[in-house]
Design a protein around this motif. Sequence first.
Motif, mmCIF file in Angstrom:
data_model
loop_
_atom_site.group_PDB
_atom_site.id
_atom_site.type_symbol
_atom_site.label_atom_id
_atom_site.label_comp_id
_atom_site.label_asym_id
_atom_site.label_seq_id
_atom_site.Cartn_x
_atom_site.Cartn_y
_atom_site.Cartn_z
ATOM 1 N N ALA A 168 -2.300 -0.748 -6.559
ATOM 2 C CA ALA A 168 -2.956 -1.737 -7.731
ATOM 3 C C ALA A 168 -2.142 -2.664 -8.281
ATOM 4 O O ALA A 168 -2.277 -3.986 -8.004
ATOM 5 C CB ALA A 168 -3.890 -1.318 -8.092
ATOM 6 N N GLU B 266 -9.926 -2.630 -2.689
ATOM 7 C CA GLU B 266 -9.894 -2.857 -4.275
ATOM 8 C C GLU B 266 -8.253 -3.503 -4.931
ATOM 9 O O GLU B 266 -7.324 -4.051 -5.317
ATOM 10 C CB GLU B 266 -9.376 -1.087 -4.719
ATOM 11 C CG GLU B 266 -8.162 -0.147 -4.479
ATOM 12 C CD GLU B 266 -9.067 0.311 -3.093
ATOM 13 O OE1 GLU B 266 -9.800 -0.372 -2.254
ATOM 14 O OE2 GLU B 266 -8.222 1.594 -2.378
ATOM 15 N N TYR C 164 -1.871 6.555 0.729
ATOM 16 C CA TYR C 164 -1.946 5.566 0.333
ATOM 17 C C TYR C 164 -2.253 6.563 -1.092
ATOM 18 O O TYR C 164 -3.294 5.587 -2.763
ATOM 19 C CB TYR C 164 -2.884 4.657 1.036
ATOM 20 C CG TYR C 164 -3.831 3.669 -0.080
ATOM 21 C CD1 TYR C 164 -3.194 3.045 -0.323
ATOM 22 C CD2 TYR C 164 -5.470 4.016 -0.269
ATOM 23 C CE1 TYR C 164 -3.740 2.002 -1.216
ATOM 24 C CE2 TYR C 164 -5.617 2.895 -0.997
ATOM 25 C CZ TYR C 164 -5.712 2.273 -2.050
ATOM 26 O OH TYR C 164 -5.729 1.206 -2.567
ATOM 27 N N GLU C 165 -3.581 7.122 -0.792
ATOM 28 C CA GLU C 165 -4.379 7.776 -1.700
ATOM 29 C C GLU C 165 -3.426 8.198 -3.208
ATOM 30 O O GLU C 165 -4.410 8.591 -3.814
ATOM 31 C CB GLU C 165 -5.598 8.658 -1.443
ATOM 32 C CG GLU C 165 -6.407 8.289 -0.435
ATOM 33 C CD GLU C 165 -6.295 7.174 0.548
ATOM 34 O OE1 GLU C 165 -4.716 7.625 1.093
ATOM 35 O OE2 GLU C 165 -7.330 6.597 0.957
ATOM 36 N N LYS D 81 -1.827 5.366 -5.009
ATOM 37 C CA LYS D 81 -3.458 4.350 -5.098
ATOM 38 C C LYS D 81 -3.041 3.232 -6.748
ATOM 39 O O LYS D 81 -3.466 1.814 -6.321
ATOM 40 C CB LYS D 81 -4.175 4.311 -5.207
ATOM 41 C CG LYS D 81 -5.291 4.829 -4.287
ATOM 42 C CD LYS D 81 -6.682 5.291 -3.538
ATOM 43 C CE LYS D 81 -7.459 3.395 -4.298
ATOM 44 N NZ LYS D 81 -8.721 4.913 -4.326
ATOM 45 N N ASP D 82 -2.630 3.581 -7.877
ATOM 46 C CA ASP D 82 -2.545 3.277 -9.436
ATOM 47 C C ASP D 82 -1.323 2.420 -8.790
ATOM 48 O O ASP D 82 -1.166 0.890 -9.372
ATOM 49 C CB ASP D 82 -2.352 3.991 -10.031
ATOM 50 C CG ASP D 82 -3.217 5.057 -11.129
ATOM 51 O OD1 ASP D 82 -4.324 4.845 -10.187
ATOM 52 O OD2 ASP D 82 -3.260 5.919 -11.363
ATOM 53 N N HIS E 163 1.149 -1.403 -0.293
ATOM 54 C CA HIS E 163 -0.042 -0.077 0.148
ATOM 55 C C HIS E 163 0.686 1.030 -0.041
ATOM 56 O O HIS E 163 -0.022 2.245 0.318
ATOM 57 C CB HIS E 163 -1.373 -0.083 1.010
ATOM 58 C CG HIS E 163 -0.444 -0.265 2.591
ATOM 59 N ND1 HIS E 163 0.216 0.509 3.334
ATOM 60 C CD2 HIS E 163 -0.061 -1.665 3.021
ATOM 61 C CE1 HIS E 163 0.422 -0.054 4.103
ATOM 62 N NE2 HIS E 163 0.274 -1.332 4.440
ATOM 63 N N TYR F 280 -8.141 -2.642 2.379
ATOM 64 C CA TYR F 280 -8.471 -1.642 1.075
ATOM 65 C C TYR F 280 -8.885 -2.446 0.002
ATOM 66 O O TYR F 280 -8.291 -3.609 -0.821
ATOM 67 C CB TYR F 280 -6.772 -1.097 -0.169
ATOM 68 C CG TYR F 280 -6.322 0.157 1.160
ATOM 69 C CD1 TYR F 280 -7.546 1.119 2.317
ATOM 70 C CD2 TYR F 280 -5.457 -0.092 1.747
ATOM 71 C CE1 TYR F 280 -6.432 2.180 2.333
ATOM 72 C CE2 TYR F 280 -4.434 0.732 2.366
ATOM 73 C CZ TYR F 280 -5.852 2.188 2.786
ATOM 74 O OH TYR F 280 -4.497 2.627 3.701
#
Lengths: 234, 234
Positions: B128, B230, B120-121, B124-125, B111, B228
């Motif tokens: 993931a 996602e 984290y925001e 995020k990509d 993360h 998370y």
Amino acid sequence: MSYTLWYWPGIPGRGEFIRLALEASGIAYRDGAAEGGRDAILEALEAAEGPPLAPPFLDTGDSVIAQTAAILDWLARAHDGLAPPGEAGRSRALQHQLTILDALDEVHEVHHPIAGSLYYEDQKDEAARRAHFLRTERLPRFLGHFEAVLARSDGEWLLGDSWCHADLSLFQLVDGLLYAFPLRMTALAVNVPKVMALHGRVRALPALQAYFESGRRQPYGDGIFRHYPELDAV
Amino acid sequence: MSYTLWYWPGIPGRGEFIRLALEASGIAYRDGAAEGGRDAILEALEAAEGPPLAPPFLDTGDSVIAQTAAILDWLARAHDGLAPPGEAGRSRALQHQLTILDALDEVHEVHHPIAGSLYYEDQKDEAARRAHFLRTERLPRFLGHFEAVLARSDGEWLLGDSWCHADLSLFQLVDGLLYAFPLRMTALAVNVPKVMALHGRVRALPALQAYFESGRRQPYGDGIFRHYPELDAV
């Protein structure tokens, strides 16, 4: 004791941290992969008790130990000179060793921020983004930490008047960083003079000269320490 | 001995690996940050010999030790029951501990693949993308490794008939993964029945029940183990 060190041939990697300790202490050992290459390592890995997850691992004749820091701690308990005598000194050497290996992990992650199984070329954008933080936050933090440790030491080494395995490993970390990030390290060096002096002292240790001249020290290039000019900057 | 454990309040993190060992062994300790919070940790960090780079660190009364694995190894040498007796057993427990902590590092990196100092925001990509490899390559590799260790063990624990500090840590790793990646862990669990059974046995250890019921065990959420949705998938 009849030691065999197993590590991937062709790169210094984590194996070099153990080689430097063995060489500087004059402990005889066989380099398993120098003879049999990658196939021999995979065979040894399969057969080893423990079992190790990955190289490096050290066959001591009696047992097989894996994990760089566990191997160095084991050697420091079996042989004088790799750590200060006594439980407190050995624990402190292990502590410093683990912090150096944490830094080493981040040096690897910088060119493989997504996956070790992908090529660098497949994660270059992420690597460039991560490298900014390695250069501006993480390297100053780790190197500054060891500068503070040296400033508090009673001697010129991390733990006083004699080098320990963590001093050898700090040399290797700095040496690899000088190869991988020459611009950034030149800029940082002025802030960590004690760390840079330690690097020079290990480089000049009489006990290591034969090894450095032997041609057995593996070159940087494709392992943990990689010089990608696009990841380096002042 | 009069122990004080220092770790960030509010998250289990690396501190929990040490707490479980202290609690399961019935070793008395004071939780430094439970009383003084983050300011108290930063003060203790500044004052500590060594010095530590970061929490967790353990004040033993005689000295201060940092690095999770070094602390656990120190405790295993000072107290019976945290590792098999003898140098070989203690080294093996340290080896397994270090491999568990390697896995833990990767759980954090997933993360924060770019920088620990970013939210984290803001990554995020990349997270993931990295999470795919954690789920499909790294978790099967680490959990499969410990399944193999357990399959080779003479007993139901990593190192035979008695638990060691690495068993407690493997419990904590699996426990955090079940929180963070419930879909993936449910799918993986069928392949690592011995690891999952170990998780259940530690959860049921009589020596840990008072701790689990005390309210002192810190909740998951904002530390190393984060859920998370996602990032999770079967």
